[in-house]
Design a protein around this motif. Structure first.
Motif, short mmCIF file in Angstrom:
data_model
loop_
_atom_site.label_atom_id
_atom_site.label_comp_id
_atom_site.label_asym_id
_atom_site.label_seq_id
_atom_site.Cartn_x
_atom_site.Cartn_y
_atom_site.Cartn_z
N GLY A 180 0.82 -1.22 0.00
CA GLY A 180 0.00 0.00 0.00
C GLY A 180 0.85 1.26 0.00
O GLY A 180 1.95 1.28 -0.54
N ARG A 181 0.33 2.31 0.65
CA ARG A 181 0.98 3.62 0.50
C ARG A 181 2.02 3.94 1.56
O ARG A 181 2.64 5.01 1.52
CB ARG A 181 -0.08 4.72 0.43
CG ARG A 181 -0.81 5.02 1.72
CD ARG A 181 -1.82 6.14 1.49
NE ARG A 181 -2.63 6.40 2.66
CZ ARG A 181 -2.30 7.29 3.60
NH1 ARG A 181 -1.18 7.96 3.49
NH2 ARG A 181 -3.10 7.49 4.64
N ALA A 182 2.23 3.04 2.53
CA ALA A 182 3.22 3.31 3.58
C ALA A 182 4.28 2.22 3.63
O ALA A 182 4.03 1.08 3.23
CB ALA A 182 2.54 3.42 4.94
N SER A 193 5.98 1.83 6.89
CA SER A 193 5.40 1.45 8.18
C SER A 193 5.23 2.69 9.05
O SER A 193 6.12 3.56 9.08
CB SER A 193 6.30 0.45 8.91
OG SER A 193 5.85 0.30 10.25
N ALA A 194 4.10 2.75 9.74
CA ALA A 194 3.83 3.90 10.64
C ALA A 194 4.22 3.59 12.07
O ALA A 194 3.74 4.23 13.01
CB ALA A 194 2.36 4.30 10.55
N GLY A 195 5.11 2.58 12.26
CA GLY A 195 5.61 2.28 13.62
C GLY A 195 4.61 1.49 14.44
O GLY A 195 3.81 0.72 13.90
N GLN A 196 4.67 1.70 15.73
CA GLN A 196 3.80 0.95 16.63
C GLN A 196 2.32 1.20 16.31
O GLN A 196 1.92 2.34 16.09
CB GLN A 196 4.09 1.36 18.08
CG GLN A 196 3.14 0.81 19.11
CD GLN A 196 3.15 -0.71 19.18
OE1 GLN A 196 4.18 -1.34 19.00
NE2 GLN A 196 1.99 -1.30 19.42
N ASP A 197 1.52 0.14 16.31
CA ASP A 197 0.06 0.29 16.19
C ASP A 197 -0.44 0.94 17.48
O ASP A 197 -0.46 0.31 18.54
CB ASP A 197 -0.60 -1.07 15.96
CG ASP A 197 -2.11 -0.93 15.71
OD1 ASP A 197 -2.71 0.05 16.21
OD2 ASP A 197 -2.67 -1.81 15.04
N LEU A 198 -0.82 2.20 17.36
CA LEU A 198 -1.17 2.96 18.57
C LEU A 198 -2.52 2.54 19.14
O LEU A 198 -2.83 2.89 20.29
CB LEU A 198 -1.14 4.46 18.27
CG LEU A 198 0.25 5.00 17.90
CD1 LEU A 198 0.19 6.47 17.50
CD2 LEU A 198 1.24 4.82 19.07
N SER A 199 -3.28 1.78 18.38
CA SER A 199 -4.56 1.29 18.94
C SER A 199 -4.31 0.10 19.87
O SER A 199 -5.22 -0.38 20.53
CB SER A 199 -5.55 0.93 17.84
OG SER A 199 -5.05 -0.15 17.08
N GLY A 205 7.99 6.77 13.06
CA GLY A 205 8.24 6.11 14.34
C GLY A 205 9.16 4.92 14.17
O GLY A 205 10.21 5.01 13.53
N ALA A 206 8.75 3.78 14.73
CA ALA A 206 9.59 2.59 14.63
C ALA A 206 9.72 2.11 13.18
O ALA A 206 10.62 1.32 12.86
CB ALA A 206 9.05 1.48 15.53
N GLY A 207 8.84 2.58 12.30
CA GLY A 207 8.97 2.27 10.87
C GLY A 207 10.21 2.95 10.31
O GLY A 207 10.93 2.40 9.48
#
Ligand code: T3D
Length: 257
Positions: free
Chosen positions: A57-59, A61-67, A107-109
């Motif tokens: 997809g378009r990323a 990684s956005a790092g930790q899943d904040l949910s 983030g971690a990504g």
């Protein structure tokens, strides 16, 4: 066999795709476990001579899943058990690892991309040290790799201000091995990975080890480390092939042995 990543092997290259696009490939527990397993499998498989890490997809990684986190989360424990083993493993794998940063790495990504040996960056990708925006500190090797790549002052600036770094800026800072256009993305990443997979793998593994060791060593220790690594590289079949090819005035055919 994996639910949150894709794992494919093509022409001696292991392709690991983080595959939670609806969450911008942010990390949940399953993705941590599966990425660890995939890296282990790529390390163990003698036929694999390069690893590509990318995102669906378009990323990237956005790092930790904040949910998945709340005020009862033991962040230190989570890092020790889930992120740190991945970052450590990436430095230990004696094969080149390419982060093919297809989109946002936050983030971690971002840290994951930093821990790779090469960063191929799509022209539409960006990097974001997002931690400060949620009152956290950079982790997963970010404070180790970032200053070593961009220098102390720039690293602190990126960490504290948390501003987005475009692909062009990443190239200027030395964060990107190469910026690639959208049209050439797949072909250029494949060509780069293929090129690395055809090189003397053992020597590359020893180079990774030597560069990391140099940061924490005296000149004396580095010189001894180089001598030890060279004895090992000198015993490899690829070394013999390299010398033979030179003497025969032809291109070497490296096998990774
Ligand atoms: O021990 C520990 O756990 C601590 C370790 C921490 C490690 C870390 O990584 S901390 C940093 C965590 N990451 C972030 O803070 C980044 C959060 N995301 C963003 O800032 C933005 O999403 C991006 C700049 C990455 C991208 O922005 P944009 O505008 O392109 O996309 P968006 O609309 O914000 O996100 C799209 C969807 O992905 C959205 O879901 P929705 O509304 O479509 O259902 C968004 O909620 C979701 N998403 C993005 N990032 C995350 C996420 N969901 C969960 N966790 C995320 N990190």
């Amino acid at each position: 066999m994996f639910n949150t990543i894709l794992y494919e092997i093509k022409d001696s290259v292991a392709w690991i795709t983080l595959n939670r696009p609806e969450k911008l490939n942010s990390f949940n527990e399953a993705m941590h476990t599966e990425l660890q397993e995939a890296l282990q499998s790529a390390e163990n498989d003698k036929n694999i001579r390069a690893i590509v890490l990318t995102g669906a997809g378009r990323a990237f990684s956005a790092g930790q899943d904040l949910s998945e986190v709340d005020n009862s989360t033991d962040y230190g424990g989570l890092l020790r058990s889930r992120y740190n083993p991945i970052i450590q493993k990436m430095s230990e794998i004696g094969k080149p690892i390419i982060a093919a940063v297809n989109g946002t790495a936050a983030g971690a990504g971002f840290s994951l991309a930093l821990a790779a040996d090469f960063r191929l960056v799509s022209e539409k990708a960006s990097f974001l040290n997002a931690f400060v925006h949620i009152g956290l500190v950079p982790d997963s090797g970010n404070t180790y790799y970032l200053p070593r790549i961009v220098g102390h002052a720039k690293a602190l600036e990126l960490m504290v201000l948390g501003e987005k770094v475009s692909a062009a800026e990443a190239e200027r800072l030395g964060l990107a091995t190469k910026v690639i256009t959208v049209e050439d993305w797949e072909s250029d990443v494949s060509a780069f990975a293929g090129r690395l997979a055809s090189m003397p793998t053992k020597a590359i593994g020893l180079m990774k080890e030597g560069v990391i060791r140099s940061w924490n060593s005296t000149l004396e220790n580095v010189l001894e480390g180089e001598a030890h690594a060279q004895s090992l590289a000198g015993l490899s079949t690829d070394h013999q092939e390299g010398v033979q090819a030179f003497l025969e005035k032809r291109q070497p055919l490296f096998t990774g042995d």
